[in-house]
Scaffold this motif. Structure first.
Motif, short mmCIF file in Angstrom:
data_model
loop_
_atom_site.label_atom_id
_atom_site.label_comp_id
_atom_site.label_asym_id
_atom_site.label_seq_id
_atom_site.Cartn_x
_atom_site.Cartn_y
_atom_site.Cartn_z
N CYS A 12 70.46 26.40 6.19
CA CYS A 12 69.74 26.92 5.02
C CYS A 12 70.55 26.72 3.74
CB CYS A 12 69.43 28.40 5.21
SG CYS A 12 68.18 28.75 6.46
N ILE A 13 71.84 27.02 3.81
CA ILE A 13 72.70 26.84 2.64
C ILE A 13 72.78 25.37 2.27
CG2 ILE A 13 75.06 27.08 1.76
CD1 ILE A 13 75.30 29.56 3.58
N ILE A 32 77.08 31.47 -5.29
CA ILE A 32 77.98 32.47 -4.70
C ILE A 32 77.49 32.81 -3.30
CG2 ILE A 32 78.84 34.84 -4.87
CD1 ILE A 32 78.76 34.60 -7.86
N PHE A 33 78.40 32.72 -2.36
CA PHE A 33 78.11 33.11 -0.98
C PHE A 33 78.93 34.35 -0.67
CE2 PHE A 33 79.21 33.22 3.50
CZ PHE A 33 77.99 33.04 4.12
N SER A 34 78.27 35.42 -0.28
CA SER A 34 78.99 36.67 -0.01
C SER A 34 78.21 37.51 0.99
CB SER A 34 79.24 37.44 -1.30
OG SER A 34 80.14 38.51 -1.08
N SER A 35 78.62 38.75 1.15
CA SER A 35 77.98 39.67 2.08
C SER A 35 77.99 41.06 1.48
CB SER A 35 78.74 39.67 3.42
OG SER A 35 78.23 40.65 4.29
N PRO A 77 83.22 38.39 2.78
CA PRO A 77 83.31 36.96 2.46
C PRO A 77 82.90 36.73 1.01
CG PRO A 77 82.13 37.30 4.52
CD PRO A 77 82.30 38.64 3.91
N PHE A 78 83.58 35.81 0.34
CA PHE A 78 83.28 35.59 -1.08
C PHE A 78 83.67 34.17 -1.45
CE2 PHE A 78 83.83 35.96 -5.66
CZ PHE A 78 82.78 36.77 -6.02
N ILE A 79 82.68 33.33 -1.64
CA ILE A 79 82.90 31.93 -2.01
C ILE A 79 82.10 31.63 -3.28
CG2 ILE A 79 82.66 29.51 -1.32
CD1 ILE A 79 82.71 30.47 1.59
N VAL A 80 82.77 31.07 -4.27
CA VAL A 80 82.11 30.69 -5.52
C VAL A 80 82.20 29.17 -5.68
CG1 VAL A 80 81.98 31.03 -8.01
CG2 VAL A 80 82.83 32.88 -6.56
N ARG A 81 81.07 28.56 -5.97
CA ARG A 81 81.01 27.10 -6.14
C ARG A 81 80.42 26.77 -7.50
NH1 ARG A 81 77.27 22.77 -5.19
NH2 ARG A 81 78.20 20.93 -4.20
N TRP A 82 81.20 26.06 -8.30
CA TRP A 82 80.76 25.61 -9.63
C TRP A 82 81.58 24.36 -9.94
CZ3 TRP A 82 81.45 28.84 -14.77
CH2 TRP A 82 80.73 28.22 -15.78
N PRO A 83 81.18 23.20 -9.41
CA PRO A 83 82.01 21.99 -9.47
C PRO A 83 82.52 21.62 -10.85
CG PRO A 83 80.16 21.65 -7.99
CD PRO A 83 79.93 22.97 -8.67
N ALA A 84 81.75 21.87 -11.90
CA ALA A 84 82.17 21.48 -13.25
C ALA A 84 83.29 22.37 -13.78
CB ALA A 84 80.98 21.53 -14.21
N LEU A 127 86.78 34.35 -11.40
CA LEU A 127 85.87 33.53 -10.61
C LEU A 127 86.16 32.04 -10.76
CD1 LEU A 127 82.37 35.23 -11.00
CD2 LEU A 127 84.17 35.69 -9.34
N THR A 128 86.63 31.64 -11.94
CA THR A 128 86.91 30.22 -12.18
C THR A 128 88.36 29.83 -11.85
OG1 THR A 128 87.38 30.71 -14.51
CG2 THR A 128 85.13 30.02 -13.94
N GLY A 129 89.13 30.79 -11.37
CA GLY A 129 90.50 30.48 -10.97
C GLY A 129 91.52 30.53 -12.09
N GLN A 130 91.10 30.95 -13.29
CA GLN A 130 92.03 31.02 -14.41
C GLN A 130 92.88 32.30 -14.38
OE1 GLN A 130 92.06 28.20 -16.35
NE2 GLN A 130 90.55 27.60 -14.79
#
Length: 219
Positions: A12-13, A32-35, A77-84, A127-130
């Motif tokens: 599904c993802i 964002i993938f989380s629970s 669980p906590f995954i953030v995806r923002w390729p740019a 969230l952006t790793g800064q």
């Protein structure tokens, strides 16, 4: 979680991510993938989860699970995806899902009123790793309004009058008549309660937690 459920979730993802790619907007879309809580095997479903689990540790090195005041229940669980904007990697930043409100308001240019989302903090840099640190602390809520105070180093669980084991799931709820304090850097699995060894720290964290709770009541 059963293997067939994981396969279905993965498919599904994948469908969502593939659609973003086909629309040409994947690089500038935040996913964002989380629970909403930690894991549980026996939550009333007749799916043979306990029998099929084997030796797998559902919360990894963490103690507890769903309905628990321990990290296995409150850390998710906590995954953030923002390729740019986000480079692949891991972060130890302390973030709450409550912070989405303030963070995305800032990202979209929406001006919050003073009364709006008072518990939410701007965590865009985390969230952006800064920002490798994120929040300094947060008040977490377990089952039936029971609280945990968490900062970057410690988890403080105040005394709670309730069962230690959840009668429905078998998970440790973590309720005890005495305070509990855990150093999460040296004891991620929360096996060593150091509350008696650090009474001043217990009083300090308890006061911080109550201060945050009282602030909420006046908002």
């Amino acid at each position: 979680m059963r293997g067939d459920v994981i396969v279905e979730m993965d498919w599904c993802i994948g469908q969502v991510l593939d659609k973003l790619e086909s629309l040409g907007i994947a690089d500038n879309t935040i996913v964002i993938f989380s629970s909403d809580n930690g894991p549980v095997l026996n939550d009333g479903y007749k799916d043979d989860a306990i029998e099929l689990n084997g030796t797998h540790k559902m919360a990894g090195p963490l103690r507890g699970g769903k309905y628990s005041l321990f990290e296995g229940g409150t850390r998710v669980p906590f995954i953030v995806r923002w390729p740019a904007q986000i480079q692949p990697g891991e972060s130890e930043a302390l973030v709450s899902q409550v912070d989405f409100y303030h963070t995305f308001a800032k990202l979209t240019g929406y001006q919050l009123s003073e009364e709006e989302a008072p518990d939410s903090q701007d965590m865009l840099d985390a969230l952006t790793g800064q920002d490798p640190l994120g929040r300094e602390s947060m008040v977490l809520e377990g089952m039936q309004y029971k609280k945990v105070f968490r900062n970057r180093d410690f988890a403080y669980i105040p005394p709670h009058d309730d069962d230690f084991i959840c009668q429905y799931t078998g998970n440790e709820k973590g309720c005890m008549s005495a305070p509990q304090l855990f150093d999460l850097h040296d004891d991620e699995g929360q096996l060593n309660n150091i509350a008696e060894d650090k009474p001043e720290l217990v009083r300090s964290l308890s006061a911080e937690m109550m201060n945050e709770i009282e602030k909420d009541k006046t908002r």
